[in-house]
Design a protein around this motif. Structure first.
Motif, PDB file in Angstrom:
ATOM      1  N   GLU A  81      -5.768  21.888  63.798  1.00 21.24           N
ATOM      2  CA  GLU A  81      -6.910  21.121  64.284  1.00 21.24           C
ATOM      3  C   GLU A  81      -6.670  20.505  65.667  1.00 21.24           C
ATOM      4  O   GLU A  81      -7.624  20.127  66.341  1.00 21.24           O
ATOM      5  CB  GLU A  81      -7.325  20.034  63.280  1.00 21.24           C
ATOM      6  CG  GLU A  81      -6.310  18.929  63.085  1.00 21.24           C
ATOM      7  CD  GLU A  81      -5.240  19.224  62.039  1.00 21.24           C
ATOM      8  OE1 GLU A  81      -4.379  18.348  61.827  1.00 21.24           O
ATOM      9  OE2 GLU A  81      -5.231  20.314  61.449  1.00 21.24           O
ATOM     10  N   ILE A  82      -5.430  20.405  66.097  1.00 15.20           N
ATOM     11  CA  ILE A  82      -5.154  19.887  67.439  1.00 15.20           C
ATOM     12  C   ILE A  82      -4.553  20.970  68.344  1.00 15.20           C
ATOM     13  O   ILE A  82      -3.946  20.665  69.368  1.00 15.20           O
ATOM     14  CB  ILE A  82      -4.243  18.636  67.391  1.00 15.20           C
ATOM     15  CG1 ILE A  82      -2.884  18.947  66.749  1.00 15.20           C
ATOM     16  CG2 ILE A  82      -4.958  17.481  66.713  1.00 15.20           C
ATOM     17  CD1 ILE A  82      -1.874  17.849  66.924  1.00 15.20           C
ATOM     18  N   LYS A  83      -4.762  22.219  67.979  1.00 11.66           N
ATOM     19  CA  LYS A  83      -4.226  23.350  68.747  1.00 11.66           C
ATOM     20  C   LYS A  83      -4.658  23.287  70.208  1.00 11.66           C
ATOM     21  O   LYS A  83      -3.865  23.548  71.111  1.00 11.66           O
ATOM     22  CB  LYS A  83      -4.683  24.653  68.106  1.00 11.66           C
ATOM     23  CG  LYS A  83      -4.237  25.891  68.843  1.00 11.66           C
ATOM     24  CD  LYS A  83      -4.823  27.139  68.204  1.00 11.66           C
ATOM     25  CE  LYS A  83      -5.357  27.980  69.308  1.00 11.66           C
ATOM     26  NZ  LYS A  83      -6.325  28.931  69.042  1.00 11.66           N
ATOM     27  N   ASP A  84      -5.924  22.954  70.458  1.00  6.35           N
ATOM     28  CA  ASP A  84      -6.413  22.910  71.840  1.00  6.35           C
ATOM     29  C   ASP A  84      -5.691  21.833  72.656  1.00  6.35           C
ATOM     30  O   ASP A  84      -5.419  22.022  73.840  1.00  6.35           O
ATOM     31  CB  ASP A  84      -7.920  22.686  71.877  1.00  6.35           C
ATOM     32  CG  ASP A  84      -8.686  23.884  71.328  1.00  6.35           C
ATOM     33  OD1 ASP A  84      -8.123  25.004  71.301  1.00  6.35           O
ATOM     34  OD2 ASP A  84      -9.846  23.699  70.928  1.00  6.35           O
ATOM     35  N   TYR A  85      -5.374  20.717  72.027  1.00  7.51           N
ATOM     36  CA  TYR A  85      -4.629  19.655  72.712  1.00  7.51           C
ATOM     37  C   TYR A  85      -3.213  20.138  73.038  1.00  7.51           C
ATOM     38  O   TYR A  85      -2.713  19.936  74.145  1.00  7.51           O
ATOM     39  CB  TYR A  85      -4.547  18.390  71.849  1.00  7.51           C
ATOM     40  CG  TYR A  85      -5.873  17.684  71.689  1.00  7.51           C
ATOM     41  CD1 TYR A  85      -6.203  16.609  72.503  1.00  7.51           C
ATOM     42  CD2 TYR A  85      -6.787  18.088  70.715  1.00  7.51           C
ATOM     43  CE1 TYR A  85      -7.413  15.953  72.361  1.00  7.51           C
ATOM     44  CE2 TYR A  85      -7.999  17.431  70.566  1.00  7.51           C
ATOM     45  CZ  TYR A  85      -8.308  16.371  71.396  1.00  7.51           C
ATOM     46  OH  TYR A  85      -9.516  15.737  71.258  1.00  7.51           O
ATOM     47  N   ILE A  86      -2.581  20.760  72.056  1.00  4.40           N
ATOM     48  CA  ILE A  86      -1.234  21.292  72.260  1.00  4.40           C
ATOM     49  C   ILE A  86      -1.253  22.303  73.399  1.00  4.40           C
ATOM     50  O   ILE A  86      -0.377  22.285  74.274  1.00  4.40           O
ATOM     51  CB  ILE A  86      -0.686  21.941  70.961  1.00  4.40           C
ATOM     52  CG1 ILE A  86      -0.510  20.885  69.873  1.00  4.40           C
ATOM     53  CG2 ILE A  86       0.626  22.672  71.231  1.00  4.40           C
ATOM     54  CD1 ILE A  86      -0.234  21.455  68.486  1.00  4.40           C
ATOM     55  N   ASN A  87      -2.261  23.151  73.429  1.00  9.89           N
ATOM     56  CA  ASN A  87      -2.341  24.182  74.458  1.00  9.89           C
ATOM     57  C   ASN A  87      -2.497  23.574  75.852  1.00  9.89           C
ATOM     58  O   ASN A  87      -1.869  24.027  76.806  1.00  9.89           O
ATOM     59  CB  ASN A  87      -3.478  25.160  74.161  1.00  9.89           C
ATOM     60  CG  ASN A  87      -3.380  26.387  75.015  1.00  9.89           C
ATOM     61  OD1 ASN A  87      -2.375  27.079  75.024  1.00  9.89           O
ATOM     62  ND2 ASN A  87      -4.433  26.650  75.778  1.00  9.89           N
ATOM     63  N   ASP A 137      -9.866  16.883  78.420  1.00  9.94           N
ATOM     64  CA  ASP A 137     -10.497  17.784  79.382  1.00  9.94           C
ATOM     65  C   ASP A 137     -10.281  17.301  80.816  1.00  9.94           C
ATOM     66  O   ASP A 137     -10.085  18.105  81.727  1.00  9.94           O
ATOM     67  CB  ASP A 137     -11.990  17.930  79.079  1.00  9.94           C
ATOM     68  CG  ASP A 137     -12.236  18.565  77.722  1.00  9.94           C
ATOM     69  OD1 ASP A 137     -11.469  19.486  77.340  1.00  9.94           O
ATOM     70  OD2 ASP A 137     -13.175  18.135  77.023  1.00  9.94           O
ATOM     71  N   LYS A 138     -10.306  15.994  81.007  1.00  7.59           N
ATOM     72  CA  LYS A 138     -10.016  15.436  82.331  1.00  7.59           C
ATOM     73  C   LYS A 138      -8.559  15.735  82.719  1.00  7.59           C
ATOM     74  O   LYS A 138      -8.276  16.120  83.849  1.00  7.59           O
ATOM     75  CB  LYS A 138     -10.281  13.927  82.334  1.00  7.59           C
ATOM     76  CG  LYS A 138     -11.751  13.570  82.261  1.00  7.59           C
ATOM     77  CD  LYS A 138     -12.022  12.108  81.982  1.00  7.59           C
ATOM     78  CE  LYS A 138     -11.346  11.125  82.878  1.00  7.59           C
ATOM     79  NZ  LYS A 138     -11.753   9.728  82.634  1.00  7.59           N
ATOM     80  N   ILE A 139      -7.661  15.561  81.760  1.00  7.15           N
ATOM     81  CA  ILE A 139      -6.246  15.859  82.007  1.00  7.15           C
ATOM     82  C   ILE A 139      -6.088  17.339  82.353  1.00  7.15           C
ATOM     83  O   ILE A 139      -5.373  17.694  83.294  1.00  7.15           O
ATOM     84  CB  ILE A 139      -5.385  15.465  80.786  1.00  7.15           C
ATOM     85  CG1 ILE A 139      -5.290  13.938  80.680  1.00  7.15           C
ATOM     86  CG2 ILE A 139      -3.999  16.100  80.855  1.00  7.15           C
ATOM     87  CD1 ILE A 139      -4.640  13.423  79.402  1.00  7.15           C
ATOM     88  N   ASN A 140      -6.749  18.200  81.607  1.00  7.21           N
ATOM     89  CA  ASN A 140      -6.672  19.641  81.848  1.00  7.21           C
ATOM     90  C   ASN A 140      -7.105  19.985  83.284  1.00  7.21           C
ATOM     91  O   ASN A 140      -6.382  20.680  84.008  1.00  7.21           O
ATOM     92  CB  ASN A 140      -7.534  20.378  80.825  1.00  7.21           C
ATOM     93  CG  ASN A 140      -7.365  21.872  80.863  1.00  7.21           C
ATOM     94  OD1 ASN A 140      -6.287  22.386  81.146  1.00  7.21           O
ATOM     95  ND2 ASN A 140      -8.431  22.574  80.564  1.00  7.21           N
ATOM     96  N   LEU A 141      -8.269  19.512  83.694  1.00  2.00           N
ATOM     97  CA  LEU A 141      -8.761  19.803  85.043  1.00  2.00           C
ATOM     98  C   LEU A 141      -7.860  19.195  86.121  1.00  2.00           C
ATOM     99  O   LEU A 141      -7.607  19.819  87.153  1.00  2.00           O
ATOM    100  CB  LEU A 141     -10.189  19.292  85.221  1.00  2.00           C
ATOM    101  CG  LEU A 141     -11.273  20.103  84.552  1.00  2.00           C
ATOM    102  CD1 LEU A 141     -12.617  19.389  84.659  1.00  2.00           C
ATOM    103  CD2 LEU A 141     -11.361  21.500  85.159  1.00  2.00           C
TER     104      LEU A 141
END
Length: 177
Positions: A81-87, A137-141
């Protein structure tokens, strides 16, 4: 611009230091299958070398630095459930590693991001990045822009997470973050 797909495939294999399989498919974004060792690159209508080089470097860094067994283990242990965060956090870590190993790709990352940003690849052109995006998402960008995206503001509390993500050295650090 005439992009030589074969030379980009050879570049990926050289950077990965192994005979990985390269596919150029109609997909939304690049990916690397850790188990099968397959790097998939999207076919763009208007290919731009810096974007390809950035995507190749990023996915090759997964090949070099993301441990397949640990990635699978964390997903098997209920972290799906937190795979996207880990990625996202792993992407930050591996991007720093590939840029350190191959300093020539640093400019490709900056140029590639700018091209994708100008093409609205991230679908945020009409959004207020500070109020309409989740922190992850902010961190990602922010990190995908090589910390140059000045339209994102982080609160003092947000910076605790930004710094935590930035400090990850190992995959174990990524999972803990």
């Amino acid at each position: 611009m005439n992009l030589n797909i074969d030379s980009k495939s050879q570049l990926a294999k050289l950077l990965a230091t192994e005979n990985i399989t390269i596919q150029h498919n109609n997909v939304a974004t690049a990916s690397f299958n850790l188990e099968d060792r397959v790097l998939t690159i999207p076919v763009f209508k208007n290919p731009k070398g810096a974007v390809y080089d950035m995507l190749i470097a990023h996915e090759v860094s997964h090949a070099l630095h993301t441990p397949a067994d640990e990635w699978k283990k964390c997903l098997d242990e209920g972290l799906l459930e937190i795979k996207d965060y880990i990625n996202v956090i792993e992407d930050v870590r591996i991007d720093k590693l590939i840029q350190k190993k191959y300093p020539g790709v640093v400019q490709d990352y900056k140029d590639g991001f700018n091209i994708l940003w100008n093409d609205d690849f991230f679908n945020v052109r009409n959004k207020n990045l500070n109020t309409e995006l989740m922190l992850i998402d902010k961190i990602n960008l922010y990190f995908k822009s090589s910390k140059q995206l000045d339209s994102i503001n982080f609160s003092k509390e947000d910076m605790l997470f930004v710094n935590l993500v930035d400090s990850c050295k190992t995959f174990k650090d990524v999972i803990e973050a």
